[in-house]
Scaffold this motif. Structure first.
Motif, PDB file in Angstrom:
ATOM      1  N   GLY A 258      -2.563 -37.673 -66.265  1.00 23.30           N
ATOM      2  CA  GLY A 258      -1.793 -38.391 -67.018  1.00 23.30           C
ATOM      3  C   GLY A 258      -2.205 -38.427 -68.455  1.00 23.30           C
ATOM      4  N   VAL A 259      -3.024 -37.702 -69.056  1.00 22.82           N
ATOM      5  CA  VAL A 259      -3.265 -37.829 -70.334  1.00 22.82           C
ATOM      6  C   VAL A 259      -2.184 -37.583 -71.140  1.00 22.82           C
ATOM      7  N   GLY A 260      -2.079 -38.643 -72.071  1.00 22.54           N
ATOM      8  CA  GLY A 260      -1.078 -38.604 -72.983  1.00 22.54           C
ATOM      9  C   GLY A 260       0.058 -39.733 -72.692  1.00 22.54           C
ATOM     10  N   GLY A 261      -0.468 -40.609 -71.494  1.00 20.93           N
ATOM     11  CA  GLY A 261       0.424 -41.437 -70.867  1.00 20.93           C
ATOM     12  C   GLY A 261       0.461 -42.896 -71.888  1.00 20.93           C
ATOM     13  N   ASN A 262      -1.008 -43.051 -72.390  1.00 24.45           N
ATOM     14  CA  ASN A 262      -1.162 -44.059 -73.066  1.00 24.45           C
ATOM     15  C   ASN A 262      -1.441 -45.608 -72.110  1.00 24.45           C
ATOM     16  N   ALA A 263      -1.284 -46.577 -72.763  1.00 22.60           N
ATOM     17  CA  ALA A 263      -2.103 -47.618 -72.103  1.00 22.60           C
ATOM     18  C   ALA A 263      -1.710 -47.937 -70.544  1.00 22.60           C
ATOM     19  N   VAL A 264      -0.277 -47.592 -70.300  1.00 19.60           N
ATOM     20  CA  VAL A 264       0.194 -47.974 -68.628  1.00 19.60           C
ATOM     21  C   VAL A 264       0.938 -46.850 -68.482  1.00 19.60           C
TER      22      VAL A 264
ATOM     23  N   PHE B 143      -3.676 -27.296 -64.878  1.00 22.90           N
ATOM     24  CA  PHE B 143      -3.266 -28.767 -64.923  1.00 22.90           C
ATOM     25  C   PHE B 143      -1.886 -28.786 -65.266  1.00 22.90           C
ATOM     26  N   ARG B 144      -1.170 -29.884 -64.774  1.00 17.65           N
ATOM     27  CA  ARG B 144       0.219 -30.225 -65.041  1.00 17.65           C
ATOM     28  C   ARG B 144       0.409 -31.482 -65.303  1.00 17.65           C
ATOM     29  N   VAL B 145       1.463 -31.868 -66.208  1.00 18.20           N
ATOM     30  CA  VAL B 145       1.842 -33.010 -66.587  1.00 18.20           C
ATOM     31  C   VAL B 145       2.296 -34.106 -65.324  1.00 18.20           C
ATOM     32  N   ALA B 146       1.689 -35.273 -65.283  1.00 16.07           N
ATOM     33  CA  ALA B 146       1.908 -36.193 -64.098  1.00 16.07           C
ATOM     34  C   ALA B 146       3.464 -36.355 -63.965  1.00 16.07           C
ATOM     35  N   GLU B 147       3.928 -36.208 -62.514  1.00 12.37           N
ATOM     36  CA  GLU B 147       5.247 -36.339 -62.347  1.00 12.37           C
ATOM     37  C   GLU B 147       5.694 -38.009 -62.789  1.00 12.37           C
ATOM     38  N   ASN B 148       4.608 -38.738 -62.588  1.00  9.82           N
ATOM     39  CA  ASN B 148       5.054 -40.448 -62.719  1.00  9.82           C
ATOM     40  C   ASN B 148       3.742 -40.804 -63.486  1.00  9.82           C
ATOM     41  N   GLY B 149       4.137 -41.048 -64.702  1.00 16.86           N
ATOM     42  CA  GLY B 149       2.823 -41.432 -65.778  1.00 16.86           C
ATOM     43  C   GLY B 149       2.382 -42.760 -65.266  1.00 16.86           C
ATOM     44  N   VAL B 150       3.254 -43.828 -64.835  1.00 16.57           N
ATOM     45  CA  VAL B 150       2.930 -45.098 -64.526  1.00 16.57           C
ATOM     46  C   VAL B 150       1.982 -45.111 -63.132  1.00 16.57           C
ATOM     47  N   GLU B 151       2.579 -44.274 -62.243  1.00 15.61           N
ATOM     48  CA  GLU B 151       1.833 -44.280 -60.960  1.00 15.61           C
ATOM     49  C   GLU B 151       0.619 -43.643 -61.236  1.00 15.61           C
ATOM     50  N   ILE B 152       0.231 -42.617 -61.951  1.00 12.80           N
ATOM     51  CA  ILE B 152      -1.001 -41.809 -62.005  1.00 12.80           C
ATOM     52  C   ILE B 152      -2.030 -42.880 -62.835  1.00 12.80           C
ATOM     53  N   THR B 153      -1.476 -43.548 -63.489  1.00 14.93           N
ATOM     54  CA  THR B 153      -2.231 -44.750 -64.153  1.00 14.93           C
ATOM     55  C   THR B 153      -2.806 -45.857 -63.086  1.00 14.93           C
ATOM     56  N   GLN B 154      -2.086 -46.422 -62.451  1.00 19.23           N
ATOM     57  CA  GLN B 154      -2.436 -47.341 -61.533  1.00 19.23           C
ATOM     58  C   GLN B 154      -3.211 -46.895 -60.351  1.00 19.23           C
TER      59      GLN B 154
END
Length: 452
Positions: free
Chosen positions: A215-221, A247-258
């Protein structure tokens, strides 16, 4: 929060100094493998920001050079933050930012603490948040460590397969419920150990694949606020180029942060490997028990005197050490599992614990697997005479005789054998229930189609 003195010989800054005052519960610093992973991410972020025109090329170059210097190992003592810190890992994240910023500032002709040249937040941390840098670093560190563990497990599997081949023609009694069961070969037992670890390695590989989504680059949430749309993909591309991973960009940045469940899956896979090792080493202890009053079908390599009072005693020390290591790994996983379920709303606030325990489990298991391979498995010898005696004496032979002699007759033979001390093979021949050639042929088929 006011001014604070920073030691002249420190490459970190004021945020780190405050964290050192605040946190000391663990009495142990965060593993350097996580710090190194954060540094790799910082270099990739600097490259992405430069490509997007958001970071001056000289500044970006100095940041990357600082990252290379840290990864070379010359600044390990500059990352002294305790494991138990703010739940997102902000203290360690800022510790890394400060060290990189100061090294980069000096590279550009400035001095430590010269924030006008390189600022830890505005430049090193540009477009980033601890909430996604820290868990991405855990993923990176785990993927790297899994490569070493997989290699160690492959070596142990190879050693077990060699023993399986060497012991393929050693018949013995099987045991279920710790009681005599149908015959098996010692080679079949060791082949089963090897297969269990191959499956464990496959579970680890599957878990590691989920960790390649970051999730890198997804910032705070996880929404990517304050960053250009291409930022995440550029970071991942730079990271892959420097690490050789995919590595691959997270499909859902919010999910991978939580959610930290991917890390929980990796931790569980490590625990399952530990449980397989625990079972195997306990089997080896039983099979080597004795040497005169136990099973004693195998001999473990002696590595040290086993007693301070009983001369000549040799204990299964390597297996016992492995037992303790595996139990410890199970404890690490229990903590990780609980922490994975304790996130609230947009963030899990137990990430330093998750990361530290995951790294410790990898390190303990890698050393344990290597120890078992080098100091135990390779030196195991079979006592073929004891195995043969147990094979011929086993009450489990009754099952093999059932088709030829019938359940009731064989049950009577078992009772007679227990009373007389004679084994079933002897009783069958004495009573002329079968001739020797027929009995030998029947017993030869007791080990399954893969054994002669």
């Amino acid at each position: 929060m006011g001014e604070k003195a920073v030691p002249d010989d420190a490459w970190y800054g004021i945020h780190t100094c405050r964290s050192l005052e605040n946190f000391d519960a663990a009495g142990e610093v965060l593993p350097l493998s996580i710090v190194s992973a954060i540094v790799r991410l910082k270099a990739a972020c600097a490259a992405a920001n430069e490509q997007l025109g958001l970071l001056d090329p000289d500044c970006a170059s100095a940041i990357r050079k600082a990252c290379r210097a840290i990864l070379a190992g010359g600044y390990d003592d500059q990352f002294p933050i305790d494991i138990f810190q703010a739940g997102s890992g902000t203290s360690t994240q800022m510790n890394v930012n400060e060290v990189i910023a100061n090294l980069a500032a000096v590279e550009l002709g400035g001095q430590r603490g010269d924030r006008r040249r390189v600022h830890p937040n505005d430049h090193v941390n540009k477009g980033q948040s601890t909430n996604n840098i820290f868990p991405s670093a855990i993923r990176l560190a785990a993927v790297e460590l899994n490569r070493h563990l997989a290699k160690a497990v492959a070596g142990l599997v190879a050693s077990l397969e060699e023993k399986a081949d060497a012991f393929a023609q050693v018949p013995k009694s099987g045991r279920t419920h710790l009681q005599d069961a149908v015959p098996i070969t010692l080679g079949q037992e060791f082949a089963a150990y090897a297969r269990s670890l191959e499956k464990a390695r496959a579970r680890l590989a599957a878990a590691a694949d989920t960790l390649l989504e970051i999730g890198v680059g997804g910032n705070a949430v996880g929404t990517g606020i304050n960053t250009p749309p291409a930022f995440r993909s550029l970071i991942v591309a730079a990271l892959n180029q420097s690490t050789g991973f995919s590595f691959r960009v997270a499909e859902n940045g919010v999910e991978i942060t939580q959610f930290m469940t991917d890390m929980g899956q990796m931790s569980a896979s490590l625990r399952l490997l530990a449980m397989d090792l625990l079972k195997m080493t306990n089997d080896l202890r039983l099979l080597a028990s004795g040497p005169y009053t136990g099973i004693a079908e195998i001999r473990l390599p002696p590595v040290e005197p086993g007693s301070s009072i009983m001369p000549g005693k040799v204990n299964p020390s390597i297996c016992e050490a492995a037992n303790m290591a595996c139990i410890q790994v199970a404890g690490y996983d229990a903590a990780v599992a609980m922490a994975c379920g304790l996130g609230q709303l947009e963030l899990n606030t137990h990430m330093p614990l998750i990361g530290a325990n995951l790294i410790k489990a990898f390190e303990v298991l890698t050393r344990t697997v290597t120890m078992l391979d080098m100091r135990c498995i390779r030196g195991i010898e079979a006592d073929a005479a004891v195995c043969q005696r147990n094979f011929e004496s086993s009450a489990g032979l009754a099952t093999i005789l059932n088709p030829a002699l019938g359940y009731d007759r064989v049950a009577a033979l078992v009772k007679e054998g227990l009373a007389s001390g004679k084994n079933l093979k002897t009783l069958v021949l004495e009573k002329q229930l079968m001739n020797k050639a027929a009995l030998d042929e029947l017993l030869a088929g007791a080990f399954g189609p893969n054994e002669s």
